[in-house]
Motif scaffolding. Structure first.
Motif, PDB file in Angstrom:
ATOM      1  N   ALA A  23       0.825  -1.206   0.000  1.00  7.69           N
ATOM      2  CA  ALA A  23       0.000   0.000   0.000  1.00  7.69           C
ATOM      3  C   ALA A  23       0.860   1.257   0.000  1.00  7.69           C
ATOM      4  O   ALA A  23       0.567   2.237  -0.701  1.00  7.69           O
ATOM      5  N   TYR A  24       1.963   1.225   0.752  1.00  4.50           N
ATOM      6  CA  TYR A  24       2.873   2.378   0.772  1.00  4.50           C
ATOM      7  C   TYR A  24       3.457   2.630  -0.614  1.00  4.50           C
ATOM      8  O   TYR A  24       3.507   3.766  -1.098  1.00  4.50           O
ATOM      9  N   GLY A  25       3.903   1.569  -1.272  1.00  7.38           N
ATOM     10  CA  GLY A  25       4.475   1.732  -2.604  1.00  7.38           C
ATOM     11  C   GLY A  25       3.467   2.207  -3.632  1.00  7.38           C
ATOM     12  O   GLY A  25       3.793   2.978  -4.535  1.00  7.38           O
ATOM     13  N   ALA A  26       2.204   1.747  -3.488  1.00  4.15           N
ATOM     14  CA  ALA A  26       1.176   2.140  -4.452  1.00  4.15           C
ATOM     15  C   ALA A  26       0.713   3.577  -4.249  1.00  4.15           C
ATOM     16  O   ALA A  26       0.375   4.270  -5.212  1.00  4.15           O
ATOM     17  N   LEU A  27       0.701   4.047  -3.007  1.00  4.80           N
ATOM     18  CA  LEU A  27       0.184   5.380  -2.705  1.00  4.80           C
ATOM     19  C   LEU A  27       1.254   6.463  -2.797  1.00  4.80           C
ATOM     20  O   LEU A  27       0.928   7.642  -2.909  1.00  4.80           O
ATOM     21  N   THR A  28       2.532   6.080  -2.723  1.00  9.40           N
ATOM     22  CA  THR A  28       3.609   7.067  -2.791  1.00  9.40           C
ATOM     23  C   THR A  28       3.854   7.459  -4.253  1.00  9.40           C
ATOM     24  O   THR A  28       4.050   6.590  -5.104  1.00  9.40           O
ATOM     25  N   PRO A  29       3.840   8.761  -4.565  1.00  8.53           N
ATOM     26  CA  PRO A  29       4.076   9.184  -5.952  1.00  8.53           C
ATOM     27  C   PRO A  29       5.456   8.746  -6.440  1.00  8.53           C
ATOM     28  O   PRO A  29       6.414   8.730  -5.667  1.00  8.53           O
ATOM     29  N   PRO A  30       5.595   8.371  -7.711  1.00  5.50           N
ATOM     30  CA  PRO A  30       6.904   7.965  -8.225  1.00  5.50           C
ATOM     31  C   PRO A  30       7.876   9.133  -8.264  1.00  5.50           C
ATOM     32  O   PRO A  30       7.480  10.293  -8.418  1.00  5.50           O
ATOM     33  N   ALA A  31       9.148   8.828  -8.104  1.00  2.00           N
ATOM     34  CA  ALA A  31      10.205   9.838  -8.155  1.00  2.00           C
ATOM     35  C   ALA A  31      11.211   9.448  -9.229  1.00  2.00           C
ATOM     36  O   ALA A  31      11.505   8.265  -9.421  1.00  2.00           O
ATOM     37  N   TYR A  32      11.718  10.456  -9.936  1.00  2.00           N
ATOM     38  CA  TYR A  32      12.676  10.230 -11.021  1.00  2.00           C
ATOM     39  C   TYR A  32      13.996  10.935 -10.684  1.00  2.00           C
ATOM     40  O   TYR A  32      13.994  12.032 -10.111  1.00  2.00           O
ATOM     41  N   SER A  33      15.095  10.300 -11.028  1.00  2.00           N
ATOM     42  CA  SER A  33      16.420  10.856 -10.757  1.00  2.00           C
ATOM     43  C   SER A  33      17.207  11.022 -12.052  1.00  2.00           C
ATOM     44  O   SER A  33      17.145  10.157 -12.935  1.00  2.00           O
ATOM     45  N   ALA A  34      17.920  12.136 -12.146  1.00  2.00           N
ATOM     46  CA  ALA A  34      18.779  12.410 -13.302  1.00  2.00           C
ATOM     47  C   ALA A  34      20.121  12.917 -12.786  1.00  2.00           C
ATOM     48  O   ALA A  34      20.179  13.624 -11.770  1.00  2.00           O
ATOM     49  N   THR A  35      21.200  12.561 -13.475  1.00  2.00           N
ATOM     50  CA  THR A  35      22.551  12.893 -13.012  1.00  2.00           C
ATOM     51  C   THR A  35      23.351  13.574 -14.115  1.00  2.00           C
ATOM     52  O   THR A  35      23.403  13.085 -15.247  1.00  2.00           O
ATOM     53  N   ALA A  36      23.954  14.705 -13.759  1.00  2.00           N
ATOM     54  CA  ALA A  36      24.880  15.415 -14.642  1.00  2.00           C
ATOM     55  C   ALA A  36      26.290  15.294 -14.051  1.00  2.00           C
ATOM     56  O   ALA A  36      26.451  15.177 -12.828  1.00  2.00           O
ATOM     57  N   TYR A  37      27.306  15.327 -14.914  1.00  2.00           N
ATOM     58  CA  TYR A  37      28.685  15.142 -14.459  1.00  2.00           C
ATOM     59  C   TYR A  37      29.547  16.325 -14.872  1.00  2.00           C
ATOM     60  O   TYR A  37      29.441  16.826 -16.000  1.00  2.00           O
ATOM     61  N   VAL A  38      30.405  16.747 -13.942  1.00  2.00           N
ATOM     62  CA  VAL A  38      31.417  17.757 -14.253  1.00  2.00           C
ATOM     63  C   VAL A  38      32.775  17.185 -13.848  1.00  2.00           C
ATOM     64  O   VAL A  38      32.861  16.344 -12.941  1.00  2.00           O
ATOM     65  N   VAL A  39      33.813  17.615 -14.538  1.00  4.57           N
ATOM     66  CA  VAL A  39      35.145  17.085 -14.272  1.00  4.57           C
ATOM     67  C   VAL A  39      36.098  18.240 -13.995  1.00  4.57           C
ATOM     68  O   VAL A  39      36.007  19.310 -14.613  1.00  4.57           O
ATOM     69  N   ALA A  40      36.992  18.055 -13.031  1.00  6.00           N
ATOM     70  CA  ALA A  40      37.999  19.055 -12.675  1.00  6.00           C
ATOM     71  C   ALA A  40      39.225  18.853 -13.559  1.00  6.00           C
ATOM     72  O   ALA A  40      39.765  17.746 -13.649  1.00  6.00           O
TER      73      ALA A  40
END
Length: 200
Positions: A23-40
């Protein structure tokens, strides 16, 4: 009234945990993750080891108000949202900073990660004459196609495991029933004690 078998506590705990987790998984809105990379990248006056050290430092700076304040316009969200939903990660072996943003929509997660990575490179650029290290965007964030949050099936499985564990603990600590009629089990005398009694 007939008492329930001992294993019923385990079964009930597992079932209740599975239902609650699902029930927790069904009622919790989905979340999306995106990753950007920087280099020194070290300048001619620096060396790769210095770039690695500054990458670690910039990884910590990326989530500070000075950087997030510059990123909020490009991200389209307030600083508080960036503070709560942007995380960074660095590597001990490579001078790279990963900026990960999480949001309810895939496009918003991409915008947040890219905005913070751009703001971080601008801050590093202002200090490169002193640090002799500059940040370069290695890759833009990729639009996620699937949620990064747990599915109802996974949360149900976790809930079932937790419920089964609690049921097992309750099974272990439950009070033991006394024998019927309150009678104590018969004690069989030790053979040596019986022989001694017969010799008297």
């Amino acid at each position: 009234m007939r008492a329930l078998p001992p294993w019923s506590l385990l079964a009930a705990g597992t079932l209740a945990g599975a239902l609650a987790g699902g029930a927790y998984g069904a009622l919790t809105p989905p979340a999306y993750s995106a990753t950007a990379y920087v280099v020194a990248v070290p300048t001619k006056k620096s060396d790769p080891q210095a770039a690695l050290g500054f990458a670690q430092a910039y990884g910590r700076v990326a989530t500070q108000l000075a950087v997030l304040g510059d990123a909020q316009e490009g991200a389209g969200v307030p600083v508080r949202t960036l503070l709560e939903n942007v995380r960074t990660a660095t590597s001990p072996d490579a001078p790279m900073v990963a900026v990960t943003a999480t949001a309810a929509r895939p496009g918003l997660a991409v915008d947040m990660a890219d905005a913070v990575s751009r703001a971080l490179t601008r801050h590093a650029d202002r200090a490169k004459d002193a640090t002799h290290v500059e940040l370069t965007r290695f890759s833009r964030a990729v639009r996620p196609t699937e949620p990064s949050s747990a599915s109802p099936a996974l949360t149900g499985l976790v809930g079932a495991s937790a419920g089964g564990l609690l049921g097992g603990l309750a099974l272990l600590v439950r009070p033991r029933r006394a024998p019927a009629g309150g009678a104590h089990p018969a004690v069989v005398p030790h053979p040596a004690a019986a022989d001694a009694h017969g010799q008297q």
